[in-house]
Design a protein around this motif. Structure first.
Motif, PDB file in Angstrom:
ATOM      1  N   ALA A   1      -7.628   3.303 -14.636  1.00  0.00           N
ATOM      2  CA  ALA A   1      -8.462   4.305 -13.964  1.00  0.00           C
ATOM      3  C   ALA A   1      -8.547   5.582 -14.805  1.00  0.00           C
TER       4      ALA A   1
ATOM      5  N   GLU B   1      -3.188  -0.426 -12.952  1.00  0.00           N
ATOM      6  CA  GLU B   1      -4.431   0.008 -12.313  1.00  0.00           C
ATOM      7  C   GLU B   1      -4.645   1.504 -12.580  1.00  0.00           C
TER       8      GLU B   1
ATOM      9  N   LEU C   1     -11.454   8.848  -7.691  1.00  0.00           N
ATOM     10  CA  LEU C   1     -10.468   9.744  -7.091  1.00  0.00           C
ATOM     11  C   LEU C   1      -9.890  10.683  -8.164  1.00  0.00           C
TER      12      LEU C   1
ATOM     13  N   LEU D   1      -8.440   4.495  -1.117  1.00  0.00           N
ATOM     14  CA  LEU D   1      -8.553   3.356  -2.032  1.00  0.00           C
ATOM     15  C   LEU D   1      -8.684   2.066  -1.216  1.00  0.00           C
TER      16      LEU D   1
ATOM     17  N   TYR E   1       1.022   6.099  -7.155  1.00  0.00           N
ATOM     18  CA  TYR E   1      -0.162   6.916  -7.454  1.00  0.00           C
ATOM     19  C   TYR E   1       0.220   8.405  -7.493  1.00  0.00           C
TER      20      TYR E   1
ATOM     21  N   SER F   1     -12.923   4.120  -5.553  1.00  0.00           N
ATOM     22  CA  SER F   1     -12.238   3.617  -6.744  1.00  0.00           C
ATOM     23  C   SER F   1     -11.251   4.671  -7.238  1.00  0.00           C
ATOM     24  N   MET F   2     -10.196   4.196  -7.914  1.00  0.00           N
ATOM     25  CA  MET F   2      -9.185   5.129  -8.405  1.00  0.00           C
ATOM     26  C   MET F   2      -9.783   6.062  -9.461  1.00  0.00           C
TER      27      MET F   2
ATOM     28  N   TRP G   1       0.824  -1.216   0.000  1.00  0.00           N
ATOM     29  CA  TRP G   1       0.000   0.000   0.000  1.00  0.00           C
ATOM     30  C   TRP G   1       0.856   1.264   0.000  1.00  0.00           C
TER      31      TRP G   1
END
Ligand SMILES: Cc1ncc(C[n+]2csc(CCOP(=O)(O)OP(=O)(O)O)c2C)c(N)n1
Ligand SMILES: [Mg+2]
Length: 361
Positions: free
Chosen positions: A307, A303, A100, A91, A41, A96-97, A34
Motif C-alpha cells: 500500500a 499488504e 487510507l 478496510l 496497521y 483500500s489501504m 481484523w
C-alpha cells in the motif's frame, strides 16, 4: 442512574456461554484477524509518520475490539460516517489501504471512495452526526434496508451537532446507529471534565432513542451490541451505543499524553488488552490452534508495504485542486481567489516550496 455495561468475555478470559454470538468458526477467527490487522496497521502507520511520510496518524491502539466488533456487525450496504481511528473497519468495508494512507498524506479524494459506502472523515468533531441522521432518513424514504453508522468519540458528545443529530434521529425514527468509542479522553481532557453525566449511553434517553453501554474491549460484546442496534435501527429505532474503552496511544502523532495522564492508569488498561482477552476466549473454546498469528502478521505487513508503494506512485495534482474540489463549476469568488493565489505564487514561489519539497513517498 444505573446503566449495565454489557459483556460477553470477562478480562480474565472467562465468558458467558449464552451470550456467545451465533456465528461460524470462520467469523470468530476473522474477528481476531481484523483486530490484529488494526494493531499492525496502527504500528506501521505511526512509524511511517515518524519518518515524515504521513501527515499525522490517529491510532486505534487499545480500541481494536470496539473498532472491529462494530465494523463486523455492519452490512456492506450500510453507510459509515468515520471519525478517524477506525482503519480496520474502513478496510473491511471496501476502502483500500493505499487510499487510507493517501488520506493521511493529505490527499482526501484518491479514490473518491468509489465502491465503498464510506463518507469523508469527520475531522471537525461531531459534524458528521447530523449528516448520518440525514443519510439514514434518506435511506428510509428510499425504502432501503440499510443503516447509517456514525463512529464518534466521547468528545463528540459535547458538541452541538451531537445534540441536533440525535434529536432529529429520535424525531424521524431514522435507521441510524451512533457508536461512541468512549476512550476516556478528548485529546487531554478526561471524560469527567467534559460532562457531568456518568455515562454516554444515558444521553440517549432524552432523545427518545435507545442507549446501550458495552465493554468496548470485548469484541464479542461489541459485535452483539451493534448487531442488535442495527436490527433496532432498521425497525425505525435509532440507537446510541457507548463502547467503554481506552486510547492507549497518543491522541495523534503530535501529542504527548505523558503530560496529562499517569503511567498507572495506562498500565491498568494494558491489562484489559482486547486482543489478549479475545485470544483467551479462543483458547478456552479450542479455536486458537486454527489461528496462525505469525502468518496474519506477515500478510498484513506485506499488504501495508504494498500500500505504501502504491501510495508513492500517486501523482500529486497541485495546489489548484483545492479550488476545484468542491464545485462542478468554480464560483466567481473562488475563481477570484484562485487568480489572486496564482499571482502570489508568481511573485513569491517560495511560499509553496515547502510542500513541493516535502519528502516524496
Ligand atoms: C469542532 C472541533 N473542535 C475541536 C477540534 C480539535 N480536536 C480534534 S480531536 C479532538 C478531541 C476528540 O475527542 P473524542 O471525540 O473523544 O475522540 P478521540 O480522539 O478520543 O477518539 C478535538 C477537540 C476539532 N477537530 N473539531
Ligand atoms: Mg475520546
Amino acid at each position: 442512574m444505573e446503566i449495565e455495561t454489557y459483556q460477553v468475555v470477562r478480562p480474565d478470559g472467562s465468558f458467558d456461554a449464552d451470550r456467545v454470538p451465533d456465528v461460524d468458526d470462520e467469523a470468530l477467527r476473522d474477528l481476531y484477524r481484523w483486530m490484529l490487522l488494526q494493531r499492525v496497521y496502527d504500528n506501521r502507520a505511526t512509524k511511517l509518520q515518524r519518518r515524515g511520510r504521513l501527515g499525522t496518524v490517529a491510532s486505534g491502539r487499545g480500541q481494536e475490539a470496539a473498532i472491529i466488533g462494530s465494523g463486523f456487525a455492519l452490512s456492506q450496504d450500510d453507510w459509515i460516517f468515520p471519525y478517524g481511528r477506525e482503519a480496520g473497519a474502513l478496510l473491511m468495508h471496501g476502502l483500500s489501504m493505499r487510499d487510507l494512507l493517501l488520506y493521511w498524506r493529505g490527499i482526501e479524494d484518491a479514490s473518491k471512495m468509489e465502491g465503498a459506502n464510506i463518507f469523508g472523515m469527520a475531522i471537525s468533531i461531531g459534524s458528521h452526526i447530523p449528516l448520518a441522521t440525514g443519510k439514514a432518513w434518506g435511506m428510509q424514504l428510499a425504502g432501503e434496508e440499510s443503516i447509517a453508522f456514525a463512529n464518534l468519540g466521547d468528545g463528540a458528545t459535547s458538541t452541538g451537532a451531537f445534540h441536533e443529530g440525535m434529536n432529529f434521529a429520535g424525531v424521524l425514527d431514522a435507521p441510524a446507529v451512533y457508536f461512541c468509542q468512549n476512550n476516556q479522553y478528548a485529546i487531554s481532557l478526561p471524560f469527567e471534565k467534559q460532562t457531568n453525566a456518568d455515562t454516554v449511553a444515558q444521553k440517549a434517553l432524552a432523545y427518545g432513542v435507545d442507549g446501550i453501554r458495552v465493554d468496548g474491549n470485548d469484541v464479542l460484546a461489541v459485535y452483539n451490541a451493534v448487531s442488535k442496534a442495527r436490527e433496532r435501527a432498521l425497525e425505525g429505532n435509532p440507537v446510541l451505543v457507548e463502547a467503554v474503552t481506552y486510547r492507549r496511544g497518543a491522541h495523534t502523532t503530535s501529542d504527548d499524553p505523558t503530560r496529562y495522564r499517569s503511567e498507572e492508569e495506562v498500565d491498568e488498561w494494558e491489562k484489559r488488552d482486547p486482543l489478549e482477552r479475545y485470544q483467551a476466549f479462543l483458547e478456552e473454546t479450542g479455536r486458537w490452534d486454527d489461528i496462525d498469528e505469525e502468518a496474519i502478521r506477515e500478510e498484513v505487513e506485506e499488504e501495508f508495504s504494498a500500500a505504501v508503494d502504491a501510495a508513492d506512485e500517486f501523482e500529486e495534482r497541485g495546489i489548484e485542486e483545492i479550488f476545484s474540489y468542491l464545485h462542478e463549476e468554480t464560483p466567481p469568488e473562488l475563481q477570484r481567489q484562485l487568480e489572486e493565489f496564482r499571482e502570489l505564487l508568481e511573485e513569491r514561489p517560495d511560499m509553496y516550496e515547502y510542500i513541493e519539497t516535502r519528502p516524496k513517498g
